[in-house]
Design a protein around this motif. Sequence first.
Motif, short mmCIF file in Angstrom:
data_model
loop_
_atom_site.label_atom_id
_atom_site.label_comp_id
_atom_site.label_asym_id
_atom_site.label_seq_id
_atom_site.Cartn_x
_atom_site.Cartn_y
_atom_site.Cartn_z
N LEU A 26 -121.94 64.61 -61.57
CA LEU A 26 -121.95 63.14 -61.64
C LEU A 26 -121.99 62.67 -63.09
O LEU A 26 -121.33 61.70 -63.45
CB LEU A 26 -123.13 62.58 -60.86
N ASP A 27 -122.77 63.36 -63.92
CA ASP A 27 -122.81 63.03 -65.36
C ASP A 27 -121.44 63.20 -65.99
O ASP A 27 -121.01 62.38 -66.80
CB ASP A 27 -123.82 63.92 -66.10
N TYR A 51 -119.21 60.37 -64.94
CA TYR A 51 -119.59 59.18 -65.70
C TYR A 51 -118.93 59.22 -67.08
O TYR A 51 -118.41 58.21 -67.56
CB TYR A 51 -121.12 59.12 -65.83
N HIS A 52 -118.95 60.38 -67.70
CA HIS A 52 -118.36 60.54 -69.03
C HIS A 52 -116.85 60.27 -69.01
O HIS A 52 -116.30 59.69 -69.96
CB HIS A 52 -118.63 61.95 -69.55
N ARG A 82 -114.81 56.21 -69.28
CA ARG A 82 -115.26 55.56 -70.51
C ARG A 82 -114.47 54.31 -70.87
O ARG A 82 -114.67 53.72 -71.91
CB ARG A 82 -115.25 56.55 -71.66
N SER A 142 -113.58 50.86 -64.26
CA SER A 142 -114.39 51.87 -64.93
C SER A 142 -115.84 51.43 -65.05
O SER A 142 -116.76 52.22 -64.83
CB SER A 142 -113.84 52.18 -66.33
N ARG A 185 -118.99 53.32 -63.34
CA ARG A 185 -120.17 53.81 -64.08
C ARG A 185 -121.46 53.26 -63.49
O ARG A 185 -122.46 53.98 -63.38
CB ARG A 185 -120.05 53.45 -65.56
N GLU A 186 -121.43 51.99 -63.07
CA GLU A 186 -122.62 51.41 -62.44
C GLU A 186 -122.96 52.15 -61.14
O GLU A 186 -124.13 52.44 -60.87
CB GLU A 186 -122.41 49.93 -62.16
N LEU A 240 -122.07 55.24 -60.35
CA LEU A 240 -122.52 56.59 -60.70
C LEU A 240 -123.95 56.59 -61.22
O LEU A 240 -124.71 57.52 -60.96
CB LEU A 240 -121.57 57.22 -61.73
N ASP A 241 -124.32 55.55 -61.97
CA ASP A 241 -125.72 55.43 -62.42
C ASP A 241 -126.67 55.48 -61.24
O ASP A 241 -127.70 56.17 -61.28
CB ASP A 241 -125.93 54.12 -63.18
#
Length: 63
Positions: free
Chosen positions: A12-13, A16-17, A20, A26, A30-31, A33-34
């Motif tokens: 998952l990290d 997220y990367h 970008r 995107s 990212r939200e 995935l957070d």
Amino acid sequence: MTSDFSAARVHLDRAYHYLRGDDPISQRGREALDLLIEAVAVEEFKQPSQNAEVLMFPIGRRF
């Protein structure tokens, strides 16, 4: 079968990367995935610790 939360968090990290970009998709990704990363981390550290056998080493003179 038990889940491998630490491996899931790594993936998952990484996802997220890769997101970008500054575009709205995107940012929303990212939200999301957070939230997932946080949920997986909570479950990972909620798991009971594994019992380990402690080995006693003899105390004595060293060579």
